[in-house]
Scaffold this motif. Structure first.
Motif, PDB file in Angstrom:
ATOM      1  N   GLU A   1      22.889   6.372  11.727  1.00 46.28           N
ATOM      2  CA  GLU A   1      21.776   5.457  12.011  1.00 46.28           C
ATOM      3  C   GLU A   1      21.821   4.165  11.197  1.00 46.28           C
ATOM      4  OE1 GLU A   1      17.938   7.329  12.275  1.00 46.28           O
ATOM      5  OE2 GLU A   1      18.865   9.199  12.954  1.00 46.28           O
ATOM      6  N   GLY A   2      22.657   4.097  10.199  1.00 39.41           N
ATOM      7  CA  GLY A   2      22.801   2.867   9.411  1.00 39.41           C
ATOM      8  C   GLY A   2      21.594   2.561   8.525  1.00 39.41           C
ATOM      9  N   ILE A   3      20.930   3.585   8.025  1.00 38.96           N
ATOM     10  CA  ILE A   3      19.752   3.401   7.198  1.00 38.96           C
ATOM     11  C   ILE A   3      20.151   2.833   5.832  1.00 38.96           C
ATOM     12  CG2 ILE A   3      17.869   4.603   6.006  1.00 38.96           C
ATOM     13  CD1 ILE A   3      17.910   6.591   8.406  1.00 38.96           C
ATOM     14  N   VAL A   4      19.483   1.738   5.446  1.00 40.94           N
ATOM     15  CA  VAL A   4      19.723   1.109   4.142  1.00 40.94           C
ATOM     16  C   VAL A   4      18.493   1.322   3.280  1.00 40.94           C
ATOM     17  CG1 VAL A   4      20.186  -1.065   2.950  1.00 40.94           C
ATOM     18  CG2 VAL A   4      21.210  -0.635   5.206  1.00 40.94           C
ATOM     19  N   LEU A   5      18.626   2.018   2.160  1.00 38.47           N
ATOM     20  CA  LEU A   5      17.520   2.228   1.238  1.00 38.47           C
ATOM     21  C   LEU A   5      17.348   0.977   0.401  1.00 38.47           C
ATOM     22  CD1 LEU A   5      15.423   4.219   0.065  1.00 38.47           C
ATOM     23  CD2 LEU A   5      17.189   4.937  -1.563  1.00 38.47           C
ATOM     24  N   LYS A   6      16.226   0.307   0.543  1.00 38.77           N
ATOM     25  CA  LYS A   6      15.984  -0.948  -0.176  1.00 38.77           C
ATOM     26  C   LYS A   6      15.392  -0.693  -1.552  1.00 38.77           C
ATOM     27  CE  LYS A   6      16.340  -4.498   2.064  1.00 38.77           C
ATOM     28  NZ  LYS A   6      17.402  -5.447   2.043  1.00 38.77           N
ATOM     29  N   SER A   7      14.414   0.238  -1.639  1.00 38.59           N
ATOM     30  CA  SER A   7      13.792   0.538  -2.939  1.00 38.59           C
ATOM     31  C   SER A   7      12.961   1.788  -2.802  1.00 38.59           C
ATOM     32  CB  SER A   7      12.918  -0.634  -3.392  1.00 38.59           C
ATOM     33  OG  SER A   7      11.820  -0.790  -2.516  1.00 38.59           O
ATOM     34  N   THR A   8      12.531   2.316  -3.923  1.00 38.99           N
ATOM     35  CA  THR A   8      11.593   3.433  -3.963  1.00 38.99           C
ATOM     36  C   THR A   8      10.476   3.090  -4.948  1.00 38.99           C
ATOM     37  OG1 THR A   8      12.754   4.605  -5.706  1.00 38.99           O
ATOM     38  CG2 THR A   8      13.386   5.133  -3.436  1.00 38.99           C
ATOM     39  N   LYS A   9       9.324   3.762  -4.808  1.00 39.24           N
ATOM     40  CA  LYS A   9       8.178   3.513  -5.709  1.00 39.24           C
ATOM     41  C   LYS A   9       7.650   4.822  -6.239  1.00 39.24           C
ATOM     42  CE  LYS A   9       6.956  -0.596  -3.243  1.00 39.24           C
ATOM     43  NZ  LYS A   9       6.171  -1.245  -2.284  1.00 39.24           N
TER      44      LYS A   9
END
Length: 102
Positions: A94-102
């Motif tokens: 799916e090409g998911i890019v994790l940008k950030s987490t909180k």
């Protein structure tokens, strides 16, 4: 005379001889083989990144199978481990890019 000093596929000496040429080979020790496979993986990944074709991708996979064998695992075990991880964490389709987490 061309000097290579690198790991090659098992049938390469036969192919060279069938072509009417001679070659000098050596069989690596278990420790040498693992190191040569790591170097081969880098070589094959770089070739894939340059050419981006199925043949080069297949070469990468063959080296991965060789590394698994050197570590005492079969091709089937490697594929099962991949399948298990994909089942648990997903793949990369799916090409998911994790940008950030909180």
């Amino acid at each position: 005379m061309k000097v290579y000093n690198k790991l090659v596929r098992d049938k390469i000496p036969e192919i060279i001889k069938a072509d009417g040429r001679e070659c000098d080979i050596d069989v690596a020790t278990k420790e040498e083989k693992y190191e040569l496979l790591e170097a081969k993986l880098k070589e094959e990944v770089n070739e894939f990144l340059e050419d981006k074709n199925l043949e080069e991708l297949a070469d990468v996979m063959e080296v991965l199978f060789g590394l698994a064998d050197s570590l005492g695992f079969s091709e089937e075990e490697l594929i099962k481990a991949r399948d298990k991880k994909r089942e648990e964490r997903g793949g990369f389709k799916e090409g998911i890019v994790l940008k950030s987490t909180k």
